[in-house]
Design an enzyme around this catalytic site. Structure first.
Site, PDB file in Angstrom:
ATOM      1  N   CYS A 144       0.828  -1.214   0.000  1.00  0.00           N
ATOM      2  CA  CYS A 144       0.000   0.000   0.000  1.00  0.00           C
ATOM      3  C   CYS A 144       0.853   1.251   0.000  1.00  0.00           C
ATOM      4  CB  CYS A 144      -0.905   0.029   1.224  1.00  0.00           C
ATOM      5  SG  CYS A 144      -2.162  -1.239   1.171  1.00  0.00           S
ATOM      6  N   ILE A 145       2.160   1.096   0.087  1.00  0.00           N
ATOM      7  CA  ILE A 145       3.048   2.259   0.224  1.00  0.00           C
ATOM      8  C   ILE A 145       3.881   2.440  -1.042  1.00  0.00           C
ATOM      9  CG2 ILE A 145       5.010   3.184   1.510  1.00  0.00           C
ATOM     10  CD1 ILE A 145       2.510   3.289   3.115  1.00  0.00           C
TER      11      ILE A 145
END
Lengths: 175, 103
Positions: B102-103
């Protein structure tokens, strides 16, 4: 029934950050960065205690809120204990508990390659995301633009924030 | 599933990511880049693509943060080079799986 025509993509996400704890600000940063990675425009509007995350003097020292947090049991696996282990809310008020929970969370986030607040704001800014501060909250907390970190794109009134959010496909999220 | 990209039959998933990175070549990269609206691949694009392939071969998890710190490309450059999805599109062009973080 949803048809393919209903699937209009999210074009822009505007996130209002009103909380100033570490756990209050991170979801907004992660959602904004994630949006940019998907090609979605993103802007962050820091208001009320959220400004804690933009003020140069405070943003590197944000803490996990442990008082009144009834879900601290979720941090137990970070200590190798089960998530079901109770953590009475009164314990959150003991000296050092917030600092300890903060260091624990920072450690886990670093492992997941989640940057600290300042670096995260720089990352979002570099990716084209916009960072705004609320004028009214700035006045209330006696803050000036120069008290904020250098990536802040502007100090906006509520009306200006809504103008900034204009357009079909924009979503506004309050955190 | 099989897909013919730039004259080569390759295995792809339902989103068009190569499932076997060894089937990749530069002509395939160019064809996917055109399809993704990235346009002609420059040396700067290829530097990123080659770095991604090296990291993938090592089994490293790729994040936008690690890319910015790689020394290969800055965050700003990565967004400029692959508009509309810096990590997703560069990974697709590099013939490696879609990043899952998600990063």
């Amino acid at each position: 029934m949803s048809t393919p025509d209903d699937k209009q993509p999210v074009k822009k996400i505007c996130i209002i950050v009103s909380r100033g704890s570490l756990d209050g600000i991170y979801p907004a940063l992660i959602m904004a960065n994630g949006a940019r990675m998907e090609g979605i425009e993103a802007s962050l509007f820091f208001t009320f205690f959220g400004l804690n995350g933009l003020a140069n003097k405070t943003l590197d020292h944000m803490k996990v809120s442990t008082v009144g947090n009834a879900a601290l049991n979720m941090a137990m696996p970070m200590l190798g204990m089960p998530m079901t282990m109770p953590f009475p809310t009164w314990m959150g008020a003991l000296p050092g508990v917030s600092a300890f929970a903060t260091s624990l969370m920072n450690r886990e986030m670093e492992k997941l390659d989640i940057p600290p607040v300042r670096e995260f704001l720089e990352l979002i800014s570099d990716s084209g995301g916009k960072i705004f501060a609320c004028k009214l909250a700035m006045d209330m907390f006696k803050l000036k633009k120069e008290d904020l970190m250098d990536r802040v794109d502007g100090v906006l009134t509520v009306g200006q924030f809504y103008e900034e959010s204009a357009g079909a496909g924009t979503h506004i999220l309050f955190t | 599933m099989k897909k013919n990209i730039a004259g080569t039959e390759v295995d792809v998933n339902e989103e068009g990511y190569l499932t076997d990175m060894s089937q990749w070549n530069e002509a395939i990269a160019a064809a996917i880049a055109a399809e993704e609206g990235v346009g002609a691949l420059t040396d700067a694009h290829m530097k990123v693509v080659r770095y991604l392939r090296e990291q993938q071969a090592k089994g490293a998890a790729l994040t936008i943060r690690s890319m910015g710190k790689s020394g290969v490309v800055t965050t700003k450059e990565l967004y400029d080079l692959f508009p509309g999805g810096p990590l997703k599109k560069s990974s697709k062009i590099a013939g490696i799986p879609k990043p899952v973080g998600c990063i």
